[in-house]
Design a protein around this motif. Sequence first.
Motif, PDB file in Angstrom:
ATOM      1  N   GLU A  29       0.855  -1.177   0.000  1.00 39.36           N
ATOM      2  CA  GLU A  29       0.000   0.000   0.000  1.00 39.36           C
ATOM      3  C   GLU A  29       0.894   1.230   0.000  1.00 39.36           C
ATOM      4  O   GLU A  29       1.936   1.233   0.665  1.00 39.36           O
ATOM      5  CB  GLU A  29      -0.872   0.032   1.274  1.00 39.36           C
ATOM      6  N   PRO A  30       0.524   2.266  -0.735  1.00 35.49           N
ATOM      7  CA  PRO A  30       1.386   3.452  -0.747  1.00 35.49           C
ATOM      8  C   PRO A  30       1.406   4.146   0.611  1.00 35.49           C
ATOM      9  O   PRO A  30       0.374   4.247   1.281  1.00 35.49           O
ATOM     10  CB  PRO A  30       0.730   4.361  -1.804  1.00 35.49           C
ATOM     11  N   LYS A  31       2.615   4.599   0.998  1.00 36.93           N
ATOM     12  CA  LYS A  31       2.723   5.380   2.228  1.00 36.93           C
ATOM     13  C   LYS A  31       2.429   6.842   1.890  1.00 36.93           C
ATOM     14  O   LYS A  31       2.564   7.243   0.734  1.00 36.93           O
ATOM     15  CB  LYS A  31       4.132   5.246   2.817  1.00 36.93           C
ATOM     16  N   PRO A  32       2.107   7.658   2.847  1.00 32.44           N
ATOM     17  CA  PRO A  32       1.828   9.057   2.520  1.00 32.44           C
ATOM     18  C   PRO A  32       3.076   9.859   2.172  1.00 32.44           C
ATOM     19  O   PRO A  32       2.983  10.935   1.600  1.00 32.44           O
ATOM     20  CB  PRO A  32       1.181   9.606   3.795  1.00 32.44           C
ATOM     21  N   ARG A  33       4.239   9.327   2.547  1.00 28.45           N
ATOM     22  CA  ARG A  33       5.447  10.122   2.302  1.00 28.45           C
ATOM     23  C   ARG A  33       6.635   9.210   2.043  1.00 28.45           C
ATOM     24  O   ARG A  33       6.797   8.184   2.692  1.00 28.45           O
ATOM     25  CB  ARG A  33       5.688  10.999   3.527  1.00 28.45           C
ATOM     26  N   TYR A  34       7.486   9.636   1.088  1.00 23.15           N
ATOM     27  CA  TYR A  34       8.755   8.949   0.821  1.00 23.15           C
ATOM     28  C   TYR A  34       9.842   9.992   0.665  1.00 23.15           C
ATOM     29  O   TYR A  34       9.556  11.172   0.502  1.00 23.15           O
ATOM     30  CB  TYR A  34       8.674   8.154  -0.481  1.00 23.15           C
ATOM     31  N   ASP A  35      11.093   9.563   0.651  1.00 22.61           N
ATOM     32  CA  ASP A  35      12.163  10.494   0.351  1.00 22.61           C
ATOM     33  C   ASP A  35      12.090  10.890  -1.119  1.00 22.61           C
ATOM     34  O   ASP A  35      12.205  12.054  -1.473  1.00 22.61           O
ATOM     35  CB  ASP A  35      13.538   9.867   0.634  1.00 22.61           C
ATOM     36  N   ILE A  36      11.933   9.886  -1.941  1.00 26.74           N
ATOM     37  CA  ILE A  36      11.886  10.149  -3.380  1.00 26.74           C
ATOM     38  C   ILE A  36      10.747   9.370  -4.002  1.00 26.74           C
ATOM     39  O   ILE A  36      10.520   8.202  -3.672  1.00 26.74           O
ATOM     40  CB  ILE A  36      13.228   9.769  -4.050  1.00 26.74           C
ATOM     41  N   LEU A  37      10.044  10.043  -4.886  1.00 26.70           N
ATOM     42  CA  LEU A  37       8.928   9.439  -5.591  1.00 26.70           C
ATOM     43  C   LEU A  37       9.270   9.384  -7.079  1.00 26.70           C
ATOM     44  O   LEU A  37       9.762  10.373  -7.636  1.00 26.70           O
ATOM     45  CB  LEU A  37       7.673  10.287  -5.391  1.00 26.70           C
ATOM     46  N   ILE A  38       9.033   8.244  -7.684  1.00 28.68           N
ATOM     47  CA  ILE A  38       9.263   8.112  -9.120  1.00 28.68           C
ATOM     48  C   ILE A  38       7.932   7.820  -9.788  1.00 28.68           C
ATOM     49  O   ILE A  38       7.245   6.843  -9.427  1.00 28.68           O
ATOM     50  CB  ILE A  38      10.259   6.968  -9.407  1.00 28.68           C
ATOM     51  N   ILE A  39       7.566   8.672 -10.736  1.00 34.28           N
ATOM     52  CA  ILE A  39       6.320   8.463 -11.474  1.00 34.28           C
ATOM     53  C   ILE A  39       6.666   7.713 -12.748  1.00 34.28           C
ATOM     54  O   ILE A  39       7.386   8.226 -13.600  1.00 34.28           O
ATOM     55  CB  ILE A  39       5.659   9.797 -11.855  1.00 34.28           C
ATOM     56  N   GLY A  40       6.172   6.492 -12.860  1.00 33.96           N
ATOM     57  CA  GLY A  40       6.422   5.703 -14.068  1.00 33.96           C
ATOM     58  C   GLY A  40       7.156   4.421 -13.738  1.00 33.96           C
ATOM     59  O   GLY A  40       8.304   4.467 -13.270  1.00 33.96           O
ATOM     60  N   GLY A  41       6.489   3.305 -13.952  1.00 37.46           N
ATOM     61  CA  GLY A  41       7.082   2.003 -13.622  1.00 37.46           C
ATOM     62  C   GLY A  41       7.531   1.248 -14.854  1.00 37.46           C
ATOM     63  O   GLY A  41       7.315   0.031 -14.969  1.00 37.46           O
TER      64      GLY A  41
END
Lengths: 417, 935, 94
Positions: A29-41
């Motif tokens: 499940e996605p967390k509300p916050r990360y250090d880095i987010l990458i859009i596109g898998g």
Amino acid sequence: MTRHYSALSLFKEGLFGQKGWQQAWRSPEPKPRYDILIIGGGGHGLATAYYLARTHNIRNVAIIEKGWLGGGNTGRNTTVVRSNYFFPESTALYDMALRLYETLGRDLNYNIMLSQRGIVTLAHSEAEMEMAARTVNAMQINGTDAELFDIEDVRRVLPLLNVSPGARYPVFGGVWQGRAGTARHDAVAWGYARAADRLGVDIIQSCEVEEFIVEGGRCRGVKTSRGEIRAERTGMVVAGHSSHLAAKAGFRLPITSYALQACVSEPVKPVLDTVVLSPGTGTYASQSDKGELVLGGALDRVPSYGQRGNLPVLEDVVAGLLEMFPSFRQLRLMRQWAGIVDVTPDSSPILGESPLPGLFLNCGWGTGGFKAIPAGGTLLAHLLATGNHHDVSRPFDLDRFTRGRLIDEAAGSGIAH
Amino acid sequence: MTAWRTDGGSAVDRSRPLSFTFDGRTVEGFAGDTLASALLAGGVRVLGRSFKYHRPRGLWGAGVEEPNALVDIAGGMPNTRATLALAADGMAVRSVNAEPSAQKDRHAFLDAFSRFIPAAFYYKTFMFPDWHLFEPRIRQMAGLGTVDTAADGPAFAEQVNHHCDVLVVGAGPSGLLAARTAARAGKRVVLCDDGRQVGGSLLFREATIEGRPGAEWAREVAAELEQTGALVLTGTTAFGIYDHHLVGLSQKVEGDASDRLWRVRAASIVLATGAIERPLPFGHNDLPGVMSTEAALVYLRRFGVVVGRRIVVATNNGLAYETALALAAAGAEVTVVDYRADAPSPAGLQVLKGVTVAAALGRGTVTGARLSDGTVMEADAILASGGFTPTVHLFCQAQGKLDWRDDILAFVPGSPVDGVEVVGAAAGRFALPAVLADDTAQEFGIVAAWPKPGARERVWIDLQNDVTAKDVELAVRENFVSVEHLKRYTTLGMATDQGKTSNVNGLALMAELTGRRIPAVGTTTYRPPFTPVPFATFAGARSGTRMNPLRRLPLEREHRAEGAVFRAYGGWLRPAFYGPGVPDERIQAEAEAAREGVALFDGSPLGKIEVIGPDAAQFLDFIYYNTMSTLAPGRCRYGFILTEAGVVYDDGVLVRLDENRFVVSCSSSHVSGVHGLLEEWRQDRFDRRRVFIHNATAEMATLTVTGPRARDLMATLDLDLPLDDVALPHMAVVCGLLDGVAVRIARVSFTGDRSYEISVPADSAAAVWARLRQAGKAFGATLLGLEALMILRAEKGYIVVGKDTDGTSRPMDFGLTAPLERKKVEFIGRRSLATEDAARPDRRQFVGLEAVDGLGPLPMGAHGVEREAGKTRSTGYVTSSYFSPALQRPIALGLIERGLARMGDIVELQHLREIRRARIVPSCAFDESGSRLHV
Amino acid sequence: MQLFPCPFCGPRSESEFHFGGDAGNHRPEGFRAVTDGAWAAYLYERNNLRGAASEIWMHMACGEVFRMERDTVNHRVAEALALGQGGGDDGMAH
């Protein structure tokens, strides 16, 4: 639980009914916050996450993918890898990728089936041989492998090629890159995904960006179909949809999106052992390890997000193949498909911070993104980890268009790249 | 063996027996048999070996859905479906993927190791020491059929374009009805069907329509259609729907030509494409002798072949009963195993209700069946009917979306697509009364019989790619749960049958394993072609001279008569030099002679685009880098056309004929590009009523007379215009008559010698050329080919765009900065000349290069290099290089960093790892003052 | 192949047409007065819309330059407008 892939683990699991294989990746499940987010898998996004974790030890990373991982262009390309480009900046970029590909299977513990069977770009006239020499010299000077082939050399690697002087596109020789070849596209995506997941990266599929969160003039994350996700820095790696997302972020890109078609024949026993491109017909071909001939050619020159092309281009590509290999008239076309390619004015990619601070771009690969995946990932990871360019990515910054310093490879190495 | 011939068979002509060989063994049949029906009747059970495990495989179906019976036909195409190929006397047929034969395959042992090579195993190993070690063997094992590398394959196909009001795909009952309705309403109709005759299921199922037996009714409808002018195409597969209602059809033709391609633009499309029967999942369901129930009916009624003597018909629906009854009537012992507890009990038929088949029994062929209640039955054939999957491919290609119907356990077309209607079984109406009365009556009555996880024996899902239920379970275990991941991980649906008999079973199992409903799993994308189409069909006649045809000169015949050797230049076929002789020697001789006397050259491909109108001058000031409005009428000026990025796009001479009339000359390879550029700016920036563009390139031939004796030759011509240097100085133009033909003569030079470019209407070219040849004899005029011309212009440092320019060259790189300094108005690319890139001090500039190492001409494509600290860097390259006959030494041109500021410097050039040395010199090596232009 | 409606010739095959960029991409005038950014935006930036798009096309057979309203996802053509009649003098994208 079997995590490691090897002949031994295959043997062991074979004895016990395959019951012990681990998941290749989790479905967190996605967390509300990360250090880095990458859009596109896709390949580039997955590789970026891997190198963030592996090289920069940044593991609090999420990849969000609107469909299923590797389902965009990474799953649709014709699997060619090469670095036979003209300008030193391009060679540095694509050869970085090729060198990483050379050890990637072992690095990821995943057989990506890198087959360095070589690529020959044919030259159909004296003038084209002169251009071929120019390219071979450039490649050698810029530090990658290249040879200038004469007609005998070509015949040796392509025994079934039509080299008769009366052919519409007679063969004089060509540019040979021996380290080039093919790699299994799905394996590259899945290998990076599995490795990144093991290092702690969250891969979140079926998660589409709805809006960017912009605060204080900076990108702070995104609102998605599965909730809000914030991050220090965000990378956008969405081949085929870069302009669409850029619009949400409030800027435009020098990109036009087109359908690029590809097709395969029914599988047959080996008949083609190297990759061949004919600038005359525009067709390029290789034979997969499953036995299918894999063909590609030029874009459908109508801007499109439809992921489908039309008959005229397909007919041209097939006609081009048969002109090169008359005996392939015995074959049938089994399946055709298309992806969406983001074409830039100089056919070179865009790497660097976007006009929205905090949002970093890796896009504009046009028809040539697959071969660059390890480099695209390495370079975007560097950008996201440090906020700065790697030497290899700096020339490809978006600002090159304002400065007029394009890296125009269209002259460099044939049509599709 | 167990299959046998009985009477009947509507497709077969018993009066014409034939025989062929299969894997070397003789098989007999009749005209009308497919290879499959003859092999079946002939008792050949094992027709091939499966892709991965090399298990013996037999016939499953009777049509395009056949996954197993692929064969290579000598002299034909590999991977041919035996169910579609007509048997012919003397054919030599081989199984694929089996050595030495399907019956005795040397790789059969692989099946014993199947547990170690499940789906996707190759991703988990072969990494050490290196994939390259294993790849050749894997490639050898992969692939099915074999290309005959010594043969060419079928002759090229015809391609036909057609328009119609209604295209009906499928000539079964629903398709025939739809076509007839449309034709009777006055529409132009095309009806196509992949069978050899119209009728679809009417050819093997009993039916009465409008009081006629089904097959007869079908023939009558087809006849009526043809009478109304409709096109009825049999042996024709609609393989793809493309944008804007273009449908691709592939039609079988007689002889050895490839299938004919039809491109049909239809105002509306009716899809009556039927439905394909699904296999049932049970242990060893791939054993030869396990077949589709409907296929057995086809073989009985069309070919007179009964599939076995003791037949089990396993079914979860009501449509299998016609087959069971027909086979019993033909003399087979039939037992129906009906999965439904409330199954019917037709008289004369043994029916076991509410039981399922757990496994097929037998080694290499079916000898029995084990049922779910433990009963073991003897049988030599197991017919399976697991339901029907509507053939929705074309609907989905047209962007249609599917709905799942729980009552018939099938995906059917969902929301309608504009202009595409789906009827009959393709819309989920499987039984004939349902088709005719448009009523989904309960004859079908299907119950679910999906593959279940945890089966003891191997249950096959995809026969061609050897994918079992366990493979699907493995995919789920590893989290490959989207339908596309399932496909790519297991390769389910990726074989030549593209999952026609496997997709739904696979995703049903996936649904169960992941706790989803079937529609939530969804389907993979439907792509053309519906069934494989020969490459040659797509290529059509596009081959040799018919592929991207080269443009031909009006005077090609004349040049050939003079011994010209032709090569392709910029899309044109032009004389490279005039033979006979050694090419290099001939070329040098032509160049030498051109400088000594006079030469004739055919420059007809040169672009000649007229710009006309009161705003023409102003327009051209915008188009060109140079100021052109100041050009006087009757004069010519050389200029550059840039792209908006400020890069040189083309160069050429602009000719002003009078106040409002100009001719843009441009490179022969750029004519359509320049024309398009002119039109776009004309229409989008200027007033199109005041500027007009006319591309006269192909209308005019341009013949050039060049050399020190050019004026003398011209003086002998009967020209109705003054030729003295006052009336016609260098870079001027006059119009007049030559032998009564309208000509335009420009004194423009690409050789550096006095030249006259004579433009005449193309249909007068031959006469004028003959005249020039005649006149030239007195001067020993030489014919100048393109290769020699290239040397002459290089001696003068004249550039060739695309050769001496690359995608980055700007006018300042050629030292041409004055026009910019003087120009006041806007022009294409102007702002780009003020960018950071344009101002870089290290730009590559156009210079001459003189070899100083005595090793001959500099190699083409050699790069200038700077080597420091062990690293080599390119500083540019050689763009033109020749031996100059005028100077008797090598000359070269190139683009070198800072070249214009480095005159006299020695540079190193690298070519294929060898180093050459050259001095940077002015690009003009010969007659720097240009005096020879006026001689 | 796709069919595009040339305002002058009527519906013709896609292979006869050349894409000319976004409609409404006005050329900034005044050479040095135009900033690097504004010039680059004109020269290189694209709307590249997913869905309804307004584009300039040229029919190469007759030379007609016109505006076409088109959907880049489903490939439907809404209409084609001659530049003089509502197609507008919308500035070239080059």
